[in-house]
Design an enzyme around this catalytic site. Structure first.
Site, PDB file in Angstrom:
ATOM      1  N   GLU A  86      -7.264 -33.133 -83.294  1.00 12.69           N
ATOM      2  CA  GLU A  86      -7.374 -31.688 -83.151  1.00 12.69           C
ATOM      3  C   GLU A  86      -6.494 -30.893 -84.120  1.00 12.69           C
ATOM      4  O   GLU A  86      -6.849 -29.790 -84.509  1.00 12.69           O
ATOM      5  CB  GLU A  86      -7.037 -31.289 -81.703  1.00 12.69           C
ATOM      6  CG  GLU A  86      -7.959 -31.883 -80.655  1.00 12.69           C
ATOM      7  CD  GLU A  86      -9.388 -31.397 -80.807  1.00 12.69           C
ATOM      8  OE1 GLU A  86      -9.601 -30.251 -81.245  1.00 12.69           O
ATOM      9  OE2 GLU A  86     -10.306 -32.188 -80.508  1.00 12.69           O
ATOM     10  N   SER A 494     -15.005 -33.614 -12.366  1.00 11.69           N
ATOM     11  CA  SER A 494     -13.869 -33.944 -11.501  1.00 11.69           C
ATOM     12  C   SER A 494     -12.532 -33.968 -12.217  1.00 11.69           C
ATOM     13  O   SER A 494     -11.487 -34.052 -11.556  1.00 11.69           O
ATOM     14  CB  SER A 494     -14.110 -35.298 -10.823  1.00 11.69           C
ATOM     15  OG  SER A 494     -15.205 -35.223  -9.922  1.00 11.69           O
TER      16      SER A 494
END
Length: 858
Positions: A86, A494
């Site tokens: 680059e 219950s």
């Protein structure tokens, strides 16, 4: 001389014009140039990560995958590859490379096209942070000016570090650290030269040069990078040759999760969005540490799934997912077949029409399996051959396996929730070649399976501070994102009774109080019908002590208690346990569990009994750290006791209050909602629900409804089953001193009941221990037991401590009065001081002082 003079003047003029042009351009665009000062304090968009209490990554949320690295954490070979490709003169220019500019200008003049951008790393950084990728002159001019400003603000190393972390490298990977994980599933230091060169070649075109989307282009670009590295003397010829010939090894890697807990992760995600907003929550780099233990979480998920499969196998096989061949494709669309199996999608139908009932090519089978969704550990398979007692199948990826007879013999035909067909005698009665089926891996191969019909939830928390220990909201988050542990309000049956009995104990009832266990019939003039609450099973024992009535879940006793206490007073009392008043029905059906709560609410309510009477607040986030490791949130739970607080922060606790002043001063105490004496008595009764009572040798023994929990061999367990009248909801909530867990099983569709199952002669009672109607004891409790096998192994076994102001006296079991006898007719019972019986039992008159409601309904 004249020529030289004019040449020099021309050069000076050109330089002046150039400088003036640059100055003019600068003043033209300077108002549009962004401030680069923000680069001094860059916050990269980093995903949120969610961890268990023991540090295992369970989920990751965010639009971008990024692992920020400092420059010294990045391998030198990666830095060399980027520089060579680059910007080889990066450390010598001032942000703009004149040589690169002249080269790009010459290419443009000679070709008439702008083929090279002459962008330095600093210019690319400027574009990545502040500009777009639009290839126009004005953007390049702005890019150059911004690059010069950046060079004045930052050092070269700082610029390079920002660049390597900012790079977009495809597949939502940003920065070289994340790219190493996405493409190779490894840390960047573990990559070889060819892999590093592949990543370094991608900034020019991440979408077209990445090795997953375009392997050929990626290889060509990698070779360009290697050539540049060789030219810059970063690598040797030998290294170049090896990397040049290396094959493409990249494939897509998701985040390396150490634990999957999607229901909990979604709870965290929603909490973080509410706290920080969407953008900051997803991209702020937060690390969220939950209270959940990874081993217990895995155990909860396993227990829930195995329990649902056990239910489903008791009720029969609903058939394959689809028939791919051996059937006329057009017949699939008849009304009869459309009701029996899923219809194929367009791709599947095309292959079926092409083959016209003949077996598919293996390539078509593999492609078909790849399209199928994943649900938990279930795997899709296609039956290739059926033998007398075995079945051959093809799995995802073309792998083959054989289902042995003991893995398919359970599959008698499902008729409805109440009925199952005859046990199969051969594999051909169950499956055919071409069937698309589901299987699940087991220790010795694969087991025929199906997506369970009902749903389930398991949630566990620490009763001493409310910290969630595990939570599973359904069989598979991919199948349904609805979190039944926190969102499903279902009738509790219950399992509501301990709260009603606690209200009775507050009103001077005792565990030895006798209540008449006899049928109730109440005429309702308004409806013109009678209300007849019934026991389940419908057995009535006459006068019965409260301990035994709760342990055996006697419905009519609960009704008589709520009549004596008052419906409104009982409902008000229940609100102490953290239940929403809107969910507490104010009629006598409340005594039988008509109220609807979530599993988490039930676990919180039972935690009051486990911790001695305190209402803790459930929480699941322990702390939140920002991207720099700073703690931005630390939970401050309320504790049920000072000892709990000391243990939570790792401080030694003694009985000396003066030595614990520091703890007590910082202790967030949970509110007391019931007395510790009542909490202890309820726990005593619920331990009897597990271990029963009486004397089996003398034929007076009895089991509580939770007797299956005895398999855990822990004498300190307490818990309560719950079943609605129509068996649409089943529950078990149980606890020790240090953990409370709630399990619920039922259909999401409230119209469906869980039904009953008959004995499968292929399995026998050893492999199918539960036969008859589904219930809390048979449907929810087994999953709870499986989970607690793991949870209890991580906890010290501690008995519940006897609180002050309690006494233990020997009572006569039939009457509940004092006795001097020491045989099977007596037992020691606990009482709040002052409520213990004062008179001795009269063997000639049993029972005595039986409680009856005002209406005298026995």
């Amino acid at each position: 001389m004249r020529f030289l003079k004019y040449s020099l003047l021309a050069i000076v003029a050109l330089m002046f014009i150039g400088a003036a042009t640059v100055a003019g351009l600068y003043y033209y665009v300077k108002d549009d140039l962004p401030s680069v000062d923000t680069l001094k304090d860059v916050r990269f968009l980093t995903p949120m990560q969610v961890y268990t209490a023991d540090g295992k990554l369970m989920s990751q949320f965010g639009e971008q995958r990024r692992i920020p690295l400092t420059l010294d954490e990045i391998p030198q070979s990666m830095i060399d590859a980027i520089l060579a490709t680059e910007d080889s003169r990066f450390y010598s220019h001032r942000g703009v490379d004149p040589i690169g500019v002249m080269r790009a200008f010459w290419v443009m003049v000679s070709t008439g096209e702008m083929r090279e951008g002459a962008s330095t790393i600093t210019m690319q950084l400027a574009r990545n942070f502040f500009l777009t990728r639009e290839r126009v002159w004005m953007r390049k001019i702005k890019e150059a000016f911004i690059a010069v400003h950046i060079e004045q603000l930052l050092t070269k190393d700082e610029i390079l570090e920002l660049y390597l972390n900012k790079l977009e490298l495809g597949h939502r990977a940003f920065g070289v650290g994340a790219a190493a994980q996405v493409y190779y599933g490894r840390d960047i230091h573990q990559l070889n030269l060819s892999e590093i060169a592949t990543l370094a070649g991608m900034p020019q075109g991440p979408s077209i040069l990445n090795p997953i989307s375009n392997p050929a282009a990626s290889v060509q670009r990698r070779r360009v990078v290697l050539a540049r590295m060789l030219a810059e003397n970063y690598i040797t010829r030998e290294q170049y040759d090896v990397a040049y010939r290396a094959p493409v090894s990249a494939r897509y890697h998701v985040a390396e999760l150490e634990l999957s807990a999607p229901y909990l992760a979604e709870m965290v995600r929603q909490e973080m969005v509410d706290r920080f907003g969407v953008d900051d929550a997803y991209n702020g780099g937060y690390k969220v540490y939950t209270t959940v233990n990874s081993e217990q979480q895995l155990a909860a998920e396993y227990a829930l799934r195995e329990n649902l499969h056990a239910y489903d196998e008791r009720h029969g096989y609903r058939g394959p997912e689809m028939r791919l061949w051996g059937i006329d494709p057009e017949s699939l669309f008849s009304d009869e077949n459309a009701q029996l199996q899923k219809l194929p999608d367009e791709d599947t139908l095309a292959i079926m029409m092409q083959n016209r009932g003949e077996p598919w090519a293996e390539s078509d089978i593999i492609e078909y399996l790849e399209r199928q969704p994943r649900f938990g550990r279930l795997q899709h398979a296609i039956v290739s051959d059926v033998h007398e007692k075995t079945v051959d199948v093809i799995l995802r990826g073309g792998m083959r396996a054989t289902l042995e007879w003991h893995h398919i013999d359970w599959a008698r035909r499902y008729i409805d929730a109440e009925r199952q067909g005859n046990a199969p005698q051969s594999a051909g009665e169950i499956l055919n070649s071409g069937d698309h089926v589901l299987v699940r891996p087991v220790d010795d191969g694969y087991h025929l399976a199906q997506m369970p019909g009902p749903s389930s939830a398991i949630v566990a928390l620490n009763p001493n501070d409310g910290a969630l220990q595990s939570i599973v909201g359904g069989y598979s988050f991919n199948h349904s994102q609805f979190n039944r542990a926190t969102q499903a309000k279902r009738q509790v049956g219950s399992s509501i009774k301990p709260f009603i009995y606690a209200a009775a104990l507050e009103r001077n009832f005792t565990l030895a109080t006798l209540v008449n266990d006899a049928p109730i019939t109440q005429w309702n003039p308004g409806s013109g019908s009678a209300w007849r609450p019934r026991n389940s099973p419908e057995v009535y024992d006459g006068p019965i002590r409260l301990r035994e009535a709760l342990a055996r879940s006697k419905n009519v006793v609960s009704v008589r208690l709520i009549r004596e206490l008052g419906v409104n007073q009982t409902a008000d009392y229940m609100e102490r346990f953290g239940f929403d008043p809107a969910d507490v029905q104010r009629n006598e059906s409340l005594s039988l569990g008509a109220a609807s709560f979530t599993p988490l609410e039930m676990a919180r309510g039972f935690a009051v009994f486990a911790n001695g009477g305190y209402l803790v607040t459930p929480y699941f986030i322990d702390r939140i750290e920002d991207s720099d490791g700073n703690i931005v949130f630390q939970s401050e739970p309320s504790y049920a006791c000072a000892r709990c607080a000391a243990e939570a922060v790792g401080v030694e606790f003694t009985d000396d209050d003066h030595a614990n002043e520091a703890i007590l001063s910082e202790w967030n105490q949970a509110p007391r909602v019931i007395s510790e004496q009542v909490a202890y008595l309820i726990t005593e009764a619920l331990q009897s629900a597990v271990w029963g009572g009486g004397s089996w040798a003398n034929q007076t023994g009895w089991n509580g409804t939770a007797w299956r929990a005895q398999a855990l061999r822990n004498r300190n367990l307490a818990g309560k089953t719950g079943t609605t009248n129509d068996v649409k909801d089943t529950w078990f909530v149980g606890y020790t001193r240090d953990i409370v867990a709630a399990t619920w099983v039922g259909f999401d569709n409230l119209e469906f009941a869980l039904g009953r199952s008959s004995l499968n002669s292929n399995l026998g009672r050893q492999r199918q221990p539960i036969v008859a109607s589904e219930a809390g004891a048979t449907t929810a409790l087994p999953g709870w037991v499986t989970y607690m096998e793991t949870a209890l192994s991580q906890l010290e076994e501690r008995p519940f401590e006897l609180p002050p102001n309690m006494v233990s006296v020997r009572i006569d079991q039939p009457s509940g009065r004092l006795t001097n006898r020491t045989d099977h007719t007596s037992m020691f019972e606990y009482f709040i001081r002052g409520t213990e019986p004062k008179e001795f039992a009269n063997p000639e008159r049993r029972p005595q002082e039986v409680f009856e409601d005002d209406d005298g309904l026995f």
